[in-house]
Design a protein around this motif. Structure first.
Motif, PDB file in Angstrom:
ATOM      1  N   GLN A  23       0.825  -1.213   0.000  1.00 52.34           N
ATOM      2  CA  GLN A  23       0.000   0.000   0.000  1.00 52.34           C
ATOM      3  C   GLN A  23       0.859   1.263   0.000  1.00 52.34           C
ATOM      4  OE1 GLN A  23      -3.314  -0.223   2.934  1.00 52.34           O
ATOM      5  NE2 GLN A  23      -2.465  -2.260   3.355  1.00 52.34           N
ATOM      6  N   ASN A  24       2.187   1.075  -0.119  1.00 49.96           N
ATOM      7  CA  ASN A  24       3.151   2.184  -0.092  1.00 49.96           C
ATOM      8  C   ASN A  24       3.071   2.958   1.221  1.00 49.96           C
ATOM      9  OD1 ASN A  24       5.311   3.542  -1.236  1.00 49.96           O
ATOM     10  ND2 ASN A  24       4.005   5.142  -2.089  1.00 49.96           N
ATOM     11  N   LYS A  25       2.904   2.226   2.330  1.00 49.20           N
ATOM     12  CA  LYS A  25       2.766   2.866   3.637  1.00 49.20           C
ATOM     13  C   LYS A  25       3.850   2.421   4.624  1.00 49.20           C
ATOM     14  CE  LYS A  25      -2.043   3.766   2.998  1.00 49.20           C
ATOM     15  NZ  LYS A  25      -3.401   3.559   3.411  1.00 49.20           N
ATOM     16  N   PHE A  26       4.752   1.553   4.190  1.00 49.80           N
ATOM     17  CA  PHE A  26       5.822   1.081   5.066  1.00 49.80           C
ATOM     18  C   PHE A  26       7.016   2.021   4.935  1.00 49.80           C
ATOM     19  CE2 PHE A  26       9.605  -1.503   5.953  1.00 49.80           C
ATOM     20  CZ  PHE A  26       9.282  -1.977   7.206  1.00 49.80           C
ATOM     21  N   VAL A  27       7.529   2.502   6.072  1.00 48.17           N
ATOM     22  CA  VAL A  27       8.691   3.387   6.070  1.00 48.17           C
ATOM     23  C   VAL A  27       9.936   2.616   6.500  1.00 48.17           C
ATOM     24  CG1 VAL A  27       9.702   5.491   7.024  1.00 48.17           C
ATOM     25  CG2 VAL A  27       7.252   5.419   6.496  1.00 48.17           C
TER      26      VAL A  27
END
Length: 120
Positions: free
Chosen positions: A40-44
């Protein structure tokens, strides 16, 4: 998007002892959970922590830590991106640590202007 710190807490001493196969299955659950957030392109970023360390206090006091008398220890942390605290909370509801009695503390990180991207 805002950034949120996820602190994974559990009691090291009461965690079930796992066979190598069970550890591999548990590791795969964590990898799948992180992959779902990353998709979801939410992991940093983030990592697990060892169960030993030091605590430094004022007055040159250095103690072994984390404290054995504290039931919950911080086992790791992750940074994620989400639009709100409610969205970050929804992303955590399937975290593998919940299955063995652990919990996840969610904290929004303030934008202090100190990120590497801003300082480059």
């Amino acid at each position: 998007m805002k950034e949120f710190l996820l602190l994974f807490r559990a009691d090291y001493k009461s965690m079930p002892k796992e066979s190598p196969e069970e550890m591999q299955a548990t590791t795969q659950k964590w990898m799948n959970w992180f992959a779902g957030i990353a998709a979801q392109n939410k992991f940093v970023g983030g990592t697990h922590l060892n169960d030993s360390g030091k605590v430094v206090r004022n007055g040159d006091v250095i103690l072994d830590g984390p404290y054995a008398e504290i039931k919950e220890s911080i086992m790791g942390y992750t940074l994620i991106k989400a639009a709100s605290l409610d969205e970050a909370t929804a992303l955590v509801k399937d975290c593998p640590i919940l299955a063995f009695g652990g919990n996840v503390e969610i904290r929004e990180t303030p934008d202090c202007g100190f990120s590497e991207e801003k300082n480059m």
